[in-house]
Design a protein around this motif. Sequence first.
Motif, PDB file in Angstrom:
ATOM      1  N   GLY A  85       0.723  -1.506   0.061  1.00  9.05           N
ATOM      2  CA  GLY A  85       0.237   0.007   0.048  1.00  9.05           C
ATOM      3  C   GLY A  85       0.975   1.094   0.145  1.00  9.05           C
ATOM      4  N   ILE A  86       2.245   1.352  -0.281  1.00 11.15           N
ATOM      5  CA  ILE A  86       3.275   1.703  -0.455  1.00 11.15           C
ATOM      6  C   ILE A  86       2.471   3.621  -1.191  1.00 11.15           C
ATOM      7  N   LYS A  87       1.545   3.648  -2.068  1.00 10.27           N
ATOM      8  CA  LYS A  87       0.889   4.692  -3.054  1.00 10.27           C
ATOM      9  C   LYS A  87       0.531   5.226  -1.969  1.00 10.27           C
ATOM     10  N   ILE A  88      -0.721   4.675  -1.113  1.00 11.91           N
ATOM     11  CA  ILE A  88      -1.536   5.896   0.186  1.00 11.91           C
ATOM     12  C   ILE A  88      -0.177   6.436   0.407  1.00 11.91           C
ATOM     13  N   GLN A 599       8.086   5.012  -7.752  1.00  8.55           N
ATOM     14  CA  GLN A 599       8.246   3.315  -9.730  1.00  8.55           C
ATOM     15  C   GLN A 599       9.183   3.082  -9.547  1.00  8.55           C
ATOM     16  N   TYR A 600      10.273   2.985  -8.305  1.00 13.49           N
ATOM     17  CA  TYR A 600      11.201   1.485  -7.650  1.00 13.49           C
ATOM     18  C   TYR A 600      10.109   0.501  -7.017  1.00 13.49           C
ATOM     19  N   PHE A 601       9.285   1.058  -6.304  1.00 14.17           N
ATOM     20  CA  PHE A 601       7.810  -1.035  -6.159  1.00 14.17           C
ATOM     21  C   PHE A 601       7.210  -1.094  -7.484  1.00 14.17           C
ATOM     22  N   GLU A 602       7.139  -0.168  -8.362  1.00 15.41           N
ATOM     23  CA  GLU A 602       6.181  -0.717  -8.816  1.00 15.41           C
ATOM     24  C   GLU A 602       6.533  -2.007 -10.289  1.00 15.41           C
ATOM     25  N   THR A 603       8.351  -1.524 -10.236  1.00 12.98           N
ATOM     26  CA  THR A 603       9.288  -2.097 -11.383  1.00 12.98           C
ATOM     27  C   THR A 603      10.429  -3.373 -10.480  1.00 12.98           C
ATOM     28  N   ASN A 604       9.889  -3.078  -9.032  1.00 10.47           N
ATOM     29  CA  ASN A 604      10.814  -4.038  -8.124  1.00 10.47           C
ATOM     30  C   ASN A 604      10.038  -5.289  -7.730  1.00 10.47           C
ATOM     31  N   PRO A 605      10.079  -6.778  -7.555  1.00 12.30           N
ATOM     32  CA  PRO A 605       9.084  -7.612  -6.484  1.00 12.30           C
ATOM     33  C   PRO A 605       9.112  -6.838  -5.128  1.00 12.30           C
ATOM     34  N   ILE A 606       7.764  -7.413  -4.076  1.00 15.16           N
ATOM     35  CA  ILE A 606       8.211  -7.068  -3.057  1.00 15.16           C
ATOM     36  C   ILE A 606       9.303  -8.223  -2.448  1.00 15.16           C
ATOM     37  N   GLY A 607       8.540  -8.980  -2.906  1.00 16.87           N
ATOM     38  CA  GLY A 607      10.197 -10.540  -2.204  1.00 16.87           C
ATOM     39  C   GLY A 607      11.254  -9.749  -1.953  1.00 16.87           C
ATOM     40  N   GLN A 608      11.747  -9.131  -3.370  1.00 15.70           N
ATOM     41  CA  GLN A 608      13.082  -8.409  -2.717  1.00 15.70           C
ATOM     42  C   GLN A 608      13.520  -7.305  -1.749  1.00 15.70           C
ATOM     43  N   ILE A 609      12.236  -6.451  -1.553  1.00 17.74           N
ATOM     44  CA  ILE A 609      12.693  -5.937  -0.120  1.00 17.74           C
ATOM     45  C   ILE A 609      11.795  -6.756   0.797  1.00 17.74           C
ATOM     46  N   ILE A 610      11.212  -7.936   0.744  1.00 17.17           N
ATOM     47  CA  ILE A 610      10.795  -8.567   2.441  1.00 17.17           C
ATOM     48  C   ILE A 610      11.688  -8.915   2.567  1.00 17.17           C
ATOM     49  N   ASN A 611      12.530  -9.994   1.700  1.00 13.15           N
ATOM     50  CA  ASN A 611      14.224 -10.899   1.984  1.00 13.15           C
ATOM     51  C   ASN A 611      15.155 -10.673   2.665  1.00 13.15           C
ATOM     52  N   ARG A 612      15.275  -8.221   2.250  1.00 19.12           N
ATOM     53  CA  ARG A 612      16.255  -7.739   3.005  1.00 19.12           C
ATOM     54  C   ARG A 612      15.800  -7.741   4.649  1.00 19.12           C
ATOM     55  N   PHE A 613      14.571  -7.370   5.304  1.00 25.60           N
ATOM     56  CA  PHE A 613      14.005  -7.517   6.064  1.00 25.60           C
ATOM     57  C   PHE A 613      14.290  -8.796   7.392  1.00 25.60           C
ATOM     58  N   THR A 614      14.192  -9.798   6.408  1.00 20.68           N
ATOM     59  CA  THR A 614      13.733 -10.780   6.670  1.00 20.68           C
ATOM     60  C   THR A 614      15.676 -11.719   7.093  1.00 20.68           C
TER      61      THR A 614
END
Length: 1073
Positions: A85-88, A599-614
């Motif tokens: 929901g990053i856009k909101i 745009q970064y969130f629209e062109t990169n899979p969310i899984g990638q970012i979550i992988n960093r946090f986990t």
Amino acid sequence: MSTDAQQLMDLTANLNLLWSAPFQILMAISLLWQELGAAVLAGVAVLVLVIPINALVAMRVKRLKKSQTKNKDKQIKLLKEILHGIKILKLYAWEPAYRNKIIEIRDQELEFQKSSRYLAVYSMLTLTCIPFLVSLATFGVYFLLNEGNILTATKVFTSISLFNILRIPLFDLPTVISAVVQTRVSLGRLEDFLNSEELLSQNIEMNYVGDHAIGFTNASFSWDETGIPILKNLNVKIPEGALVAVVGQVGSGKSSVLSAILGEMEKLTGVVERKGSVAYVSQQAWIQNCILQENILFGSTMQKQFYEQVLEACALLPDLEQLPNGDQTEIGERGVNISGGQKQRVSLARAVYSRADIFLLDDPLSAVDVHVGKQLFENVIGTSGLLKNKTRILVTHNLTILPQTDLIVMMESGRIAQMGTYQELMSKTKNLSNLLQVFKEQEEAHVLKQVSVINSRTILKDQILEQKDRPSFDQRNYFSMKKEKIPVGAVKFSIILKYLQAFGWPWVWLVVATYLGQNLVSIGQNLWLSAWAREAKHWNEFTEWKQIRNNKLNTYGLLGLVQGLFVCCGAYLLTRGSLAASRTLYAQLLNSVLHLPLQYFETNPIGQIINRFTKDMFIVDIRFHYYLRTWLNCTLEAIGTVLVIMGALPLFTLGVLPLIFFYFTIQRYYMASSRQIRRLSGASRSPVISHFSETLSGVSTIRAFGHEQRFIQQNKEVVNENLVCFYNNIISNRWLSVRLEFLGNLMVFFAAMLAALAGNSIDSAIVGLSISYALNITQSLNFWVRKACEIETNAVSIERVCEYEDMDKEAPWIMSRRPPLQWPNKGIVEFINYRARYRNDLHFALQDITFKTQGEEKIGIVGRTGAGKSTLSNCLFRIVERSAGKIIIDGVDISTIGLHDLRGKLNIIPQDPVLFSGTLQMNLDPLDKYSDSELWEVLELCHLKEFVQSLPKKLLHEISEGGENLSVGQRQLVCLARALLRKTKILILDEATASIDFETDNLVQTTIRKEFSDCTILTIAHRLHSIIDSDRVLVLDSGKIVEFETPQNLVHQKGLFFQMTVEAGITEDGNKK
């Protein structure tokens, strides 16, 4: 999935220690018995005492781990929602509020970590001091047992070597036991998950007598077994090949009827019957991250002719012309790079292509422009469409198509209120007439069958051909999903410096000092024993020996005490520093991610970012400091060992130099491959998480089509890819072990050979000392190389956590120049020669836009798909930054102030209703700015007050992930309530009423007109009736303003807007307000 499965995998590698450690312990003790007799039992007693205390510590750690895991789940769930929901968050400038929420959960997690680390200090203390305590107890008792016992070099060094052999299995055993305990927790969680209630396929009868396709008999349903019935006493038989419309107000249970047919709900009573295969189009289209063609084929084989028929019927051909690679274009996660209407048409095409017997269509026409909706109805759903002989159940808010249906089912609060053909219902019931009343007024005025902005696709085909070279398509579509980059080569030392910086330099130096002290004391103890054994040979007088013995023993004990103190201090300092590093790096990562442009969130899979946090944060939190500590300890131990041996046997230097050379050569080979395997393993993990979360979000669609097995197979494939890397990682460790053991044995061989050659010229105590050290060095060096590699391979995680810092960020949230407090007070928006594009290598999405609104003016913005309507609103919020020109709001150039000062003063009701899990109150007002009475007031204005009052917890009602426990229409109303709370001078409406029935839509329009009467409203319209009463209409085409006038004048001018009104069924005189 990420932590529990990993825990299980990690344990299997060490499971053999459960029998091999006790075996090693028994062997060492029996050899010690031969040397020192019954005195060994004293040493064993010390060991036996230590183990239960270790077990208690392990139990306590297990409890902490359990609460920490719960915390982690909470944190990841919130993170996922924030990223989805990053856009909101960006449009409402809510990032700080949600950042604080995550940091709050994170702080609790670090508290748990702190407790478990302080407990770990105890096990470190036992590991370091056990050999000393055991030898102290054994030697003490050895003297007491028999006055005549004298310590000789043979006895001292044989027993010390054996005690050192004891140390590792003794340390490993509790570690493995605690790993078993932790895995029990993880297994418990996996077991709960695997044993949780599954959907019962026997809820639905497939074999029955009768010619109806679907039948309900006295059926009631709820979402879980204990829940309140959502659907009550359904009785209906749907004949094969019929077209059934399900209508009713928001929240009346229309979508639930489809879920019941699919078997997604718990059947409480009655019978459900269904014949044949099913295809399902969900209300919010579910799109996979793969090429468009695969989205439509959905695992079926390609039949070219039928495929093209489907594309044509679903109005997808013009879209394919505009997509960069036609139907081979890769669609991003959750379909981010295609518009809402396109997603819905792709979803419909997938259903049609499946050639099922029953089609369940959950309002597929709401997201598309109306004339496209009409086209879809005629070519696909209606009596002359592709599906004309199939059973179709259509949930709809578009009441104009009701006369063409075979049966209408009217839902009212979970019950079937009325049922029958259009004619029967019109004559029989008030309800339908009420629903149609809204239309009547408009129809009398010749406005609208269901009006929409026209997609210029239907304007002459030749025109489209001429326009081919124009940037007709929304430029976002040129972004395709990026695969994760895998770094190559050595990890830069600067990365480790970054960690040490976060750790805090004072703590770093103090840790080094305490470890140095601890190692010096340890060498001191052994030298003391060696000197003592050497002197023992020269004592003639037994009484003299006894006196000196007690002093020597006391000094030995004192040295042990000092060593224990150093260990405790070192561990405490390390905990303090590593927690500080974890806290700092996490906060930096979170900040960097929240500052990334949309745009970064629209062109990169969310899984990638979550992988960093986990995964990556787990390594920073738990593993990295442990590797650093062990590496430091092994380095100091290895240096100490070599120095002691070289002091005793100077010739040993000749053997040591080539050995060190070999060590470094082996290490270099191992490092290069291990590091890269580790990186591949990290990158191959992201697709596992992405595929899993994609499957979860589309689970009802997958089950409806019966494709569970195919997705399970895909999941196995991505997991397999990940395991290949994991396997190679383990094999490379074996390769290293074999070579290091060999070199270590060579070192012992050299020390022993030199001692033998020296003969009597060297004291036996010195020989004993050097050989017992040489025996120890294999383990130290083995550990040292391994930990050096671990540091480098795990530093990859720090590298991945830090890489977001260097990415391009949005403009600052707050700048030194701040707008006046009351700004904007008039609501005048002015664009001057404005140009913008999504990326420097793309065409301009907006060019030379110049217009000015008056205060409190209502402006409608229209244009076909890709004309730049959404880009215009993105530019107002600076989601897309300008390439030239400027935007001025009430005299302030928006590029000169911070993003939050700007976004906090604008108001938007976005296209997709996004809610976060948490209370309803938090969803309306995450910043806690408003009182309860204000919240109730806006809920009343949004016609949600009755619904919220009927909930047991009212405002504190828990909303599930993504707002799943509210209907889409209700979510849209909650978003309207948010906007009403903010009440700023400028409101942007982005096609905000697509998921609402017409009655609610009318209420919403009235509310907006009344409540925002003193605001400037910019409406991005996809349906003309929502802007036909605007003060002026702005017509965009290919990113330029074509017309800007009052609706009446535009109709008289007979330009593009006039064409649109004609297309939408609004006649020339039909634009009455």
